[in-house]
Design an enzyme around this catalytic site. Structure first.
Site, mmCIF file in Angstrom:
data_model
loop_
_atom_site.group_PDB
_atom_site.id
_atom_site.type_symbol
_atom_site.label_atom_id
_atom_site.label_comp_id
_atom_site.label_asym_id
_atom_site.label_seq_id
_atom_site.Cartn_x
_atom_site.Cartn_y
_atom_site.Cartn_z
ATOM 1 C CG ASP A 73 -52.727 44.283 -9.655
ATOM 2 O OD1 ASP A 73 -51.949 43.371 -9.313
ATOM 3 O OD2 ASP A 73 -52.601 44.883 -10.741
ATOM 4 C CB SER A 74 -48.753 45.869 -8.154
ATOM 5 O OG SER A 74 -48.979 45.382 -9.455
ATOM 6 C CB CYS A 96 -51.389 41.283 -7.132
ATOM 7 S SG CYS A 96 -49.647 41.598 -7.473
ATOM 8 C CD GLU A 99 -49.837 49.597 -13.806
ATOM 9 O OE1 GLU A 99 -49.990 50.735 -13.339
ATOM 10 O OE2 GLU A 99 -50.657 48.672 -13.623
ATOM 11 C CB CYS A 146 -49.091 38.451 -14.498
ATOM 12 S SG CYS A 146 -49.089 40.247 -14.275
ATOM 13 C CG HIS A 159 -50.780 44.067 -15.134
ATOM 14 N ND1 HIS A 159 -50.685 43.853 -13.780
ATOM 15 C CD2 HIS A 159 -50.717 45.420 -15.302
ATOM 16 C CE1 HIS A 159 -50.563 45.037 -13.159
ATOM 17 N NE2 HIS A 159 -50.580 45.989 -14.066
HETATM 18 N N1 DGL Z 1 -50.856 42.041 -11.694
HETATM 19 C C1 DGL Z 1 -49.665 41.684 -10.963
HETATM 20 C C2 DGL Z 1 -49.563 40.168 -10.922
HETATM 21 O O1 DGL Z 1 -50.586 39.508 -11.062
HETATM 22 C C3 DGL Z 1 -48.504 42.422 -11.553
HETATM 23 C C4 DGL Z 1 -47.315 42.454 -10.707
HETATM 24 C C5 DGL Z 1 -46.372 43.586 -10.921
HETATM 25 O O2 DGL Z 1 -46.678 44.667 -10.462
HETATM 26 O O3 DGL Z 1 -45.294 43.345 -11.468
HETATM 27 O O4 DGL Z 1 -48.526 39.608 -10.714
#
Ligand code: DGL
Length: 270
Positions: free
Chosen positions: A7-8, A70, A162, A194, A196
């Site tokens: 993931d990011s 992600c 975050e 997403c 998150h």
């Molecule tokens: N968890 C990422 C997703 O599912 C977040 C993306 C981001 O870094 O903006 O899109």
């Protein structure tokens, strides 16, 4: 050798947690590119470069199978990666399909023509890059007809999570749900597009109302990975335990991760 979960930042931990519960013996490597999060405000070329760099690092770590946990990377980079970048002996999979299969009441790999499904009005909450890609709508159109999707780009929510600022994250969720409801007053289902956002599941459910079914990816991906590994046992890996890598500050990232998963998580520098 292990299965990689990318993931990011911290959002993919929601997927990792569900995978770990479903497959406790599966060796895993988690990679969060926290130094470059959020991805959702970047363009597709940038997301491709960052994602491939991270996945390359996971290959070096012995991952033959990497799950892009992600949506932003899945939406903006996965197709290009699969067409021109992933080596023959590796697999990189995204997280959209299990969710869309659940929404459209399909079994894994059911490629029959699109058909009418029970749900007609769907709210999609995702990052600006995922919404702009229209990847959800495209995948849905392969499987269902007559489904009206209203997408809401949820600017700011990933940054707040975050940063561990859950009060701001909740306020932003409320305002994004309000904005969505102005466009679609009575969604039947909502997709948390997403990884998150499952950390804000209760805030989404409360703002949407109890009668809206909220779909999030974590459990669905756990289930479909178990199914995939049964069909591809060579991708299981022979390592042990879970390794957590971050491009961010390992101490800061470990403390957020521990807060989110409510168990001790220790990240190492990638
Ligand atoms: N968890 C990422 C997703 O599912 C977040 C993306 C981001 O870094 O903006 O899109």
């Amino acid at each position: 050798m292990a299965v990689g979960i990318f993931d990011s930042g911290l959002g993919g931990l929601t997927v990792l947690d569900a995978v770990h519960k479903r497959l406790p013996d599966l060796p895993l490597v988690y990679f969060g590119d926290s130094a470059h999060a959020p991805y959702g405000v970047r363009d597709a070329a940038d997301i491709f470069d960052l994602t491939t760099k991270s996945v390359e690092r996971m290959f070096e770590e012995g991952c033959d199978l990497v799950i892009l946990a992600c949506n932003t990377a899945s939406a903006a980079a996965l197709r290009r990666m699969q067409e021109s970048w992933v080596p023959r002996d590796k697999r990189v999979l995204g997280v959209f399909v299990p969710l869309i299969e659940a929404l459209t009441e399909r079994q894994w790999g059911d490629n029959s023509p699109p058909r009418e499904v029970a749900v007609k009005h769907v709210a999609l909450f995702a990052t600006p890059a995922t919404v702009a890609s229209r990847a959800f709508q495209r995948e849905l159109a392969f499987r269902a007809i007559g489904v009206d999707v209203e997408a809401q780009a949820c600017g700011g929510v990933v940054d707040a999570i975050e940063d561990g600022d859950m009060i701001l994250a909740e306020a932003l969720v409320n305002s994004h749900v309000d904005a969505l409801k102005r466009k679609m007053p009575h969604p039947q289902a909502a997709i948390l597009g997403c990884t998150h956002y499952p950390l804000m599941h209760d805030a989404f459910q409360k703002a949407l109302g109890a009668d809206v079914k909220v779909y999030s990816q974590a459990d669905l991906v756990g289930e479909s990975l178990a199914d995939y590994l049964e069909r591809h046992p060579d991708k299981h890996g022979t390592g042990q335990g879970v390794k957590y890598l971050t491009t961010g500050d390992p101490i800061r990232v470990s403390s957020r991760a521990t807060q989110f998963l409510r168990r001790e998580i220790k990240f190492e520098a990638a």
